[in-house]
Design an enzyme around this catalytic site. Structure first.
Site, PDB file in Angstrom:
ATOM      1  N   HIS A  50      -1.240 -15.245  -7.204  1.00 38.19           N
ATOM      2  CA  HIS A  50      -2.584 -16.108  -6.549  1.00 38.19           C
ATOM      3  C   HIS A  50      -3.451 -15.975  -5.457  1.00 38.19           C
ATOM      4  O   HIS A  50      -2.874 -14.536  -4.711  1.00 38.19           O
ATOM      5  CB  HIS A  50      -1.645 -17.191  -6.372  1.00 38.19           C
ATOM      6  CG  HIS A  50      -0.711 -17.468  -7.155  1.00 38.19           C
ATOM      7  ND1 HIS A  50      -1.082 -18.560  -8.161  1.00 38.19           N
ATOM      8  CD2 HIS A  50       0.630 -17.793  -8.246  1.00 38.19           C
ATOM      9  CE1 HIS A  50      -1.270 -18.991  -9.387  1.00 38.19           C
ATOM     10  NE2 HIS A  50       0.496 -18.905  -9.063  1.00 38.19           N
ATOM     11  N   THR A  59       4.907  -2.923  -4.927  1.00 42.23           N
ATOM     12  CA  THR A  59       3.567  -2.734  -5.207  1.00 42.23           C
ATOM     13  C   THR A  59       2.882  -2.224  -4.467  1.00 42.23           C
ATOM     14  O   THR A  59       1.344  -2.941  -4.658  1.00 42.23           O
ATOM     15  CB  THR A  59       3.830  -3.353  -3.927  1.00 42.23           C
ATOM     16  OG1 THR A  59       4.098  -2.471  -2.417  1.00 42.23           O
ATOM     17  CG2 THR A  59       4.426  -4.568  -3.657  1.00 42.23           C
ATOM     18  N   LYS A  60       2.753  -0.853  -4.975  1.00 39.47           N
ATOM     19  CA  LYS A  60       1.890   0.168  -5.038  1.00 39.47           C
ATOM     20  C   LYS A  60       2.400   1.621  -6.088  1.00 39.47           C
ATOM     21  O   LYS A  60       3.346   1.417  -6.490  1.00 39.47           O
ATOM     22  CB  LYS A  60       1.853   1.237  -3.159  1.00 39.47           C
ATOM     23  CG  LYS A  60       1.519   0.201  -2.240  1.00 39.47           C
ATOM     24  CD  LYS A  60       2.181   0.855  -1.054  1.00 39.47           C
ATOM     25  CE  LYS A  60       0.583   0.183  -0.199  1.00 39.47           C
ATOM     26  NZ  LYS A  60       0.873   0.456   1.179  1.00 39.47           N
ATOM     27  N   ARG A 114       9.041   2.413  -2.320  1.00 38.78           N
ATOM     28  CA  ARG A 114       8.995   3.390  -1.614  1.00 38.78           C
ATOM     29  C   ARG A 114       9.783   5.061  -2.246  1.00 38.78           C
ATOM     30  O   ARG A 114      10.830   5.098  -2.648  1.00 38.78           O
ATOM     31  CB  ARG A 114       9.146   3.826  -0.062  1.00 38.78           C
ATOM     32  CG  ARG A 114      10.051   3.819   0.632  1.00 38.78           C
ATOM     33  CD  ARG A 114      10.864   3.485   1.495  1.00 38.78           C
ATOM     34  NE  ARG A 114      12.139   4.159   2.529  1.00 38.78           N
ATOM     35  CZ  ARG A 114      13.052   3.102   2.403  1.00 38.78           C
ATOM     36  NH1 ARG A 114      12.402   2.078   1.501  1.00 38.78           N
ATOM     37  NH2 ARG A 114      14.267   3.352   2.849  1.00 38.78           N
TER      38      ARG A 114
END
Length: 241
Positions: free
Chosen positions: A150, A202-203, A217
């Site tokens: 969003h 998230t990465k 991580r």
């Protein structure tokens, strides 16, 4: 893999698929399996050979759904192919545990699950954006794979009115995604990677990495000479936040 029936899909054909699912989806034992195979082959975009579908599985917007050979679909699975020119493409020998939800909800969206991938109970795969899951992946229970975010930058407007970003998600071949992992939009999980339980990805994760935590991580790289017990110990001892 591509669906074989023509698109765009009519509202009538989608309703027909929902009606057939409701009528025969509950029938138990071998008689029900045979009836479902026959009728689902008429409404799905593709239905391969030796597909096992338990009572209680649900298929919506069926022309968008293509299922390969040897697929196993347990009770409570829901596949929903909404959207114009969207597809859910399931490779050969994929296994769906009970209670899984797979949904495309926007036009021109594609979810693809590669051969021999196994998906655990109550996992949700939601594709306003494209999602590609490779071959030979192990995805544990209660995972969330969401290919959208969003927009919320404007504090003077409601979040629901600011639209979505849809970058897509890629999980490459031979990945192990642990229990209750969340994978967010725009992420690529590299081939052969392991994501520890409860992580939020998230990465991008490089190939053959071990990643844990919130946000996830990388704590180690998989190497052919690493003892399995040492890798398990590293996962167990790593802090989760």
């Amino acid at each position: 893999m591509s669906t074989e029936k023509s698109q765009p899909r009519s509202t009538w054909l989608s309703r027909k698929g929902a009606t057939i699912t409701a009528l025969v989806g509950w029938i138990p034992l071998s008689q029900g399996l045979a009836i479902r195979r026959f009728l689902y082959s008429k409404i799905l975009g593709k239905l391969g050979k030796s597909v096992y579908i338990e009572p209680g599985a649900e298929f919506l917007n069926t022309p968008a759904i293509a299922i390969g050979n040897g697929v196993k679909i347990l009770r409570g699975v829901r596949l929903d192919g909404q959207g114009q020119d969207s597809q859910i493409c399931i490779g050969d020998n994929v296994q769906f545990a009970y209670g899984i939800g797979v949904k495309v909800s926007r036009d021109n969206c594609r979810i693809e699950i590669g051969d021999r991938t196994s998906i655990g109970p109550y996992t949700v795969i939601h594709g306003p954006g494209n999602i590609s899951i490779g071959k030979d992946c192990l995805i544990a229970a209660h995972c969330g794979i969401y290919a959208s975010n969003h927009q919320f930058a404007d504090g003077d407007r409601k979040i629901r009115d600011q639209g979505l970003s849809r970058k897509g998600i890629v999980i490459e071949d031979d990945c192990w995604i642990g229990h209750s992992v969340s994978i967010l939009d725009g992420v690529t999980v590299g081939q052969g990677s392991v994501i520890g339980a409860g992580a939020v990805v998230t990465k991008d994760i490089p190939p053959y990495s071990i990643a844990v935590g919130v946000p996830a991580r990388v704590i180690s790289q998989r190497r052919s000479n690493d003892p399995v017990e040492e890798l398990k110990e590293a996962l167990a001892q790593a802090p989760q936040s």
